[in-house]
Design a protein around this motif. Structure first.
Motif, PDB file in Angstrom:
ATOM      1  N   GLY A 156       3.130  -6.680  -6.215  1.00  0.00           N
ATOM      2  CA  GLY A 156       1.889  -5.927  -6.349  1.00  0.00           C
ATOM      3  C   GLY A 156       0.752  -6.381  -5.461  1.00  0.00           C
ATOM      4  O   GLY A 156      -0.279  -5.707  -5.387  1.00  0.00           O
ATOM      5  N   ASP A 157       0.918  -7.498  -4.763  1.00  0.00           N
ATOM      6  CA  ASP A 157      -0.159  -8.024  -3.916  1.00  0.00           C
ATOM      7  C   ASP A 157       0.089  -7.622  -2.460  1.00  0.00           C
ATOM      8  O   ASP A 157       0.728  -8.343  -1.692  1.00  0.00           O
ATOM      9  CB  ASP A 157      -0.236  -9.544  -4.044  1.00  0.00           C
ATOM     10  CG  ASP A 157      -1.441 -10.131  -3.314  1.00  0.00           C
ATOM     11  OD1 ASP A 157      -2.164  -9.363  -2.639  1.00  0.00           O
ATOM     12  OD2 ASP A 157      -1.653 -11.356  -3.410  1.00  0.00           O
ATOM     13  N   TYR A 158      -0.429  -6.465  -2.072  1.00  0.00           N
ATOM     14  CA  TYR A 158      -0.229  -5.971  -0.709  1.00  0.00           C
ATOM     15  C   TYR A 158      -0.831  -6.898   0.345  1.00  0.00           C
ATOM     16  O   TYR A 158      -0.409  -6.882   1.506  1.00  0.00           O
ATOM     17  CB  TYR A 158      -0.840  -4.574  -0.559  1.00  0.00           C
ATOM     18  CG  TYR A 158       0.049  -3.444  -1.018  1.00  0.00           C
ATOM     19  CD1 TYR A 158       1.031  -2.913  -0.186  1.00  0.00           C
ATOM     20  CD2 TYR A 158      -0.100  -2.891  -2.289  1.00  0.00           C
ATOM     21  CE1 TYR A 158       1.840  -1.866  -0.603  1.00  0.00           C
ATOM     22  CE2 TYR A 158       0.701  -1.845  -2.724  1.00  0.00           C
ATOM     23  CZ  TYR A 158       1.679  -1.335  -1.873  1.00  0.00           C
ATOM     24  OH  TYR A 158       2.489  -0.302  -2.291  1.00  0.00           O
ATOM     25  N   SER A 159      -1.810  -7.706  -0.035  1.00  0.00           N
ATOM     26  CA  SER A 159      -2.457  -8.584   0.950  1.00  0.00           C
ATOM     27  C   SER A 159      -1.486  -9.615   1.519  1.00  0.00           C
ATOM     28  O   SER A 159      -1.773 -10.243   2.545  1.00  0.00           O
ATOM     29  CB  SER A 159      -3.658  -9.301   0.323  1.00  0.00           C
ATOM     30  OG  SER A 159      -3.244 -10.252  -0.650  1.00  0.00           O
ATOM     31  N   MET A 160      -0.335  -9.791   0.881  1.00  0.00           N
ATOM     32  CA  MET A 160       0.654 -10.751   1.364  1.00  0.00           C
ATOM     33  C   MET A 160       1.528 -10.179   2.483  1.00  0.00           C
ATOM     34  O   MET A 160       2.361 -10.901   3.039  1.00  0.00           O
ATOM     35  CB  MET A 160       1.563 -11.199   0.213  1.00  0.00           C
ATOM     36  CG  MET A 160       0.869 -11.979  -0.887  1.00  0.00           C
ATOM     37  SD  MET A 160       2.019 -12.476  -2.198  1.00  0.00           S
ATOM     38  CE  MET A 160       3.024 -13.700  -1.338  1.00  0.00           C
ATOM     39  N   ILE A 161       1.341  -8.912   2.834  1.00  0.00           N
ATOM     40  CA  ILE A 161       2.265  -8.242   3.756  1.00  0.00           C
ATOM     41  C   ILE A 161       1.607  -7.994   5.108  1.00  0.00           C
ATOM     42  O   ILE A 161       0.494  -7.465   5.182  1.00  0.00           O
ATOM     43  CB  ILE A 161       2.744  -6.903   3.161  1.00  0.00           C
ATOM     44  CG1 ILE A 161       3.363  -7.127   1.779  1.00  0.00           C
ATOM     45  CG2 ILE A 161       3.747  -6.233   4.095  1.00  0.00           C
ATOM     46  CD1 ILE A 161       3.646  -5.847   1.017  1.00  0.00           C
ATOM     47  N   GLU A 162       2.308  -8.370   6.169  1.00  0.00           N
ATOM     48  CA  GLU A 162       1.908  -8.044   7.537  1.00  0.00           C
ATOM     49  C   GLU A 162       3.013  -7.192   8.152  1.00  0.00           C
ATOM     50  O   GLU A 162       4.172  -7.608   8.193  1.00  0.00           O
ATOM     51  CB  GLU A 162       1.682  -9.313   8.362  1.00  0.00           C
ATOM     52  CG  GLU A 162       0.529 -10.165   7.848  1.00  0.00           C
ATOM     53  CD  GLU A 162       0.236 -11.360   8.741  1.00  0.00           C
ATOM     54  OE1 GLU A 162       0.695 -11.358   9.908  1.00  0.00           O
ATOM     55  OE2 GLU A 162      -0.438 -12.295   8.271  1.00  0.00           O
ATOM     56  N   ALA A 163       2.650  -6.004   8.610  1.00  0.00           N
ATOM     57  CA  ALA A 163       3.638  -5.050   9.122  1.00  0.00           C
ATOM     58  C   ALA A 163       3.353  -4.721  10.580  1.00  0.00           C
ATOM     59  O   ALA A 163       2.188  -4.642  11.001  1.00  0.00           O
ATOM     60  CB  ALA A 163       3.628  -3.778   8.276  1.00  0.00           C
ATOM     61  N   PHE A 164       4.428  -4.522  11.329  1.00  0.00           N
ATOM     62  CA  PHE A 164       4.318  -4.195  12.752  1.00  0.00           C
ATOM     63  C   PHE A 164       5.320  -3.095  13.097  1.00  0.00           C
ATOM     64  O   PHE A 164       6.415  -3.043  12.528  1.00  0.00           O
ATOM     65  CB  PHE A 164       4.640  -5.411  13.629  1.00  0.00           C
ATOM     66  CG  PHE A 164       3.718  -6.580  13.448  1.00  0.00           C
ATOM     67  CD1 PHE A 164       2.640  -6.775  14.301  1.00  0.00           C
ATOM     68  CD2 PHE A 164       3.937  -7.508  12.433  1.00  0.00           C
ATOM     69  CE1 PHE A 164       1.796  -7.868  14.147  1.00  0.00           C
ATOM     70  CE2 PHE A 164       3.109  -8.599  12.266  1.00  0.00           C
ATOM     71  CZ  PHE A 164       2.031  -8.780  13.125  1.00  0.00           C
ATOM     72  N   ILE A 165       4.927  -2.259  14.039  1.00  0.00           N
ATOM     73  CA  ILE A 165       5.869  -1.357  14.697  1.00  0.00           C
ATOM     74  C   ILE A 165       5.890  -1.744  16.164  1.00  0.00           C
ATOM     75  O   ILE A 165       4.837  -1.859  16.802  1.00  0.00           O
ATOM     76  CB  ILE A 165       5.471   0.119  14.537  1.00  0.00           C
ATOM     77  CG1 ILE A 165       5.490   0.515  13.061  1.00  0.00           C
ATOM     78  CG2 ILE A 165       6.422   1.018  15.331  1.00  0.00           C
ATOM     79  CD1 ILE A 165       4.977   1.925  12.796  1.00  0.00           C
ATOM     80  N   LEU A 166       7.084  -1.957  16.685  1.00  0.00           N
ATOM     81  CA  LEU A 166       7.268  -2.359  18.075  1.00  0.00           C
ATOM     82  C   LEU A 166       7.983  -1.236  18.811  1.00  0.00           C
ATOM     83  O   LEU A 166       9.081  -0.831  18.424  1.00  0.00           O
ATOM     84  CB  LEU A 166       8.090  -3.650  18.129  1.00  0.00           C
ATOM     85  CG  LEU A 166       8.446  -4.215  19.501  1.00  0.00           C
ATOM     86  CD1 LEU A 166       7.196  -4.551  20.300  1.00  0.00           C
ATOM     87  CD2 LEU A 166       9.330  -5.455  19.345  1.00  0.00           C
ATOM     88  N   ALA A 167       7.348  -0.712  19.850  1.00  0.00           N
ATOM     89  CA  ALA A 167       7.919   0.407  20.599  1.00  0.00           C
ATOM     90  C   ALA A 167       7.462   0.323  22.046  1.00  0.00           C
ATOM     91  O   ALA A 167       6.570  -0.463  22.390  1.00  0.00           O
ATOM     92  CB  ALA A 167       7.497   1.740  19.977  1.00  0.00           C
TER      93      ALA A 167
END
Length: 374
Positions: free
Chosen positions: A310-321
């Motif tokens: 439930g803690d979204y602050s723990m997530i780092e997301a990337f898209i590489l293209a």
């Protein structure tokens, strides 16, 4: 540390691997001078190996362990011979003297890793059903072991595997009784053979897959990313203590239909074992389309549910293209937000927007990939 489960076809193979303290995947030959996607996936797996990682073996439903990767002249994994990752089939007579595994049958063994028993490889293995039942909440990747030479597991799953094996073999810990034999002589002989030319380099993989400034396969990009994140303390993606690729990200179902994150990882608070951040990277070899935004957000929600609780602050997301058209960037800005509550007393309303867009480009001068944040 992480763990690896290697699949073998017989007990004789198991005894041979343990005696020498080494494992090497027997790869098929490249096709028309090119690596296939499954070859590149294997190379990406080797890139993530580190000294101290756990070692287990899987044969005919049974799991045997435990060992750990060892540092030999600076690393635990090497190319079996110089330029082993170039997609060709060398002549044995030309490379025999530089091969770490030096039989002619080992020409197909491009990479090799080294390990020792820790505390031992017990003859009393554990049936896969018993292993899965021993800690069903922590054992995730073992359930996806299908048509693969080996898989990587995170620390929680490694601990679950270790616990089950040690409890089953408690009476044999510290004794050579009921353990497979290991001889350190092979490791000692490698000190005079291993050189910088054996260091695992992915440049040949990338060069053989390049198409101008892009790569032909997304898996080849995964190789580059896994190599960088495993070697570098800091990168455009940040610092990560654990990284893996092709990690299941959906409820359990037939393996061929499971969603998988291209790259997944986590970072700990320095000096402590506490996980503070999770990583997901979605990779596209060409210009990104709008659907990759939705795909990545699905993985963000999965991590939030299964790992971050439930803690979204723990997530780092990337898209590489290779590129991001304006309409894709605009769509990211419109839909990539998650509102959530942090804490209870007081309850704080937060908004997550941590999806970054990264462009890649093959660099002819360095033979590696360059990255740029949009």
């Amino acid at each position: 540390m992480a763990g690896y489960i290697f699949t073998l076809d017989s007990l004789d193979s198991l005894k041979s691997c343990i005696k020498k303290g080494c494992y090497s995947t027997n790869l098929s030959a490249p096709k028309n001078g090119l690596w296939m996607i499954h070859h590149e996936g294997t190379f990406a797996d080797y890139c993530g190996m580190k000294p101290g990682d756990s070692v287990y073996f899987f044969i005919d439903r049974m799991i045997y362990g435990r060992g750990e990767m060892v540092d030999i002249e600076g690393d635990c994994k090497y190319m079996n011979y110089p330029r082993a990752l170039w997609p060709s089939f060398p002549e044995f007579k030309n490379i025999k003297d530089e091969m770490l595994l030096d039989d002619e049958s080992n020409l197909c063994n491009r990479c090799v890793c080294f390990f020792k028993p820790s505390p031992g490889f017990f003859e009393n293995g554990i049936d896969m059903d018993d292993m899965l039942a021993s800690n069903p909440q922590k054992i995730r990747m073992l359930r996806t072991l299908w048509k693969l030479s080996f898989i990587k597991v995170d620390e929680e799953e490694d601990q679950a595997l270790r616990d089950a094996i040690l409890k089953r073999n408690e009476a044999s810990i510290g004794s050579s009784v009921d353990c497979f034999n290991h001889d350190s002589a092979f490791h000692e002989s490698l000190s005079s053979k291993v050189s910088s030319r054996h260091s695992l380099s992915v440049k040949d993989v990338l060069f053989s897959c390049k198409d101008g400034s892009k790569l032909r396969h997304e898996m080849a990009i995964e190789v580059a990313v896994m190599d960088m994140l495993s070697r570098c303390k800091e990168s455009i993606f940040g610092r990560w203590d654990y990284v893996s690729h092709q990690v299941a990200a959906s409820p359990f179902k037939p393996i061929d239909y499971m969603d998988k994150m291209d790259v997944f990882g986590y970072r700990k608070i320095e000096g402590f074992g506490t996980i503070s951040k999770y990583l997901t990277i979605e990779i596209k070899k060409d210009a990104a389309k709008k659907d990759v935004i939705n795909q990545t957000m699905k993985y963000v929600d999965w991590i939030n549910q299964e790992y971050a609780y439930g803690d979204y602050s723990m997530i780092e997301a990337f898209i590489l293209a290779s590129d991001f058209p304006e309409h894709v960037v605009k769509y990211r800005d419109e839909v990539c937000a998650r509102n959530y509550m942090k804490g209870r007393r007081p309850a704080i309303s937060e908004t997550w927007t941590n999806l970054k867009l990264i462009k890649y480009k093959y660099n002819e001068l360095t033979g590696m990939l360059d990255f740029e944040q949009l």
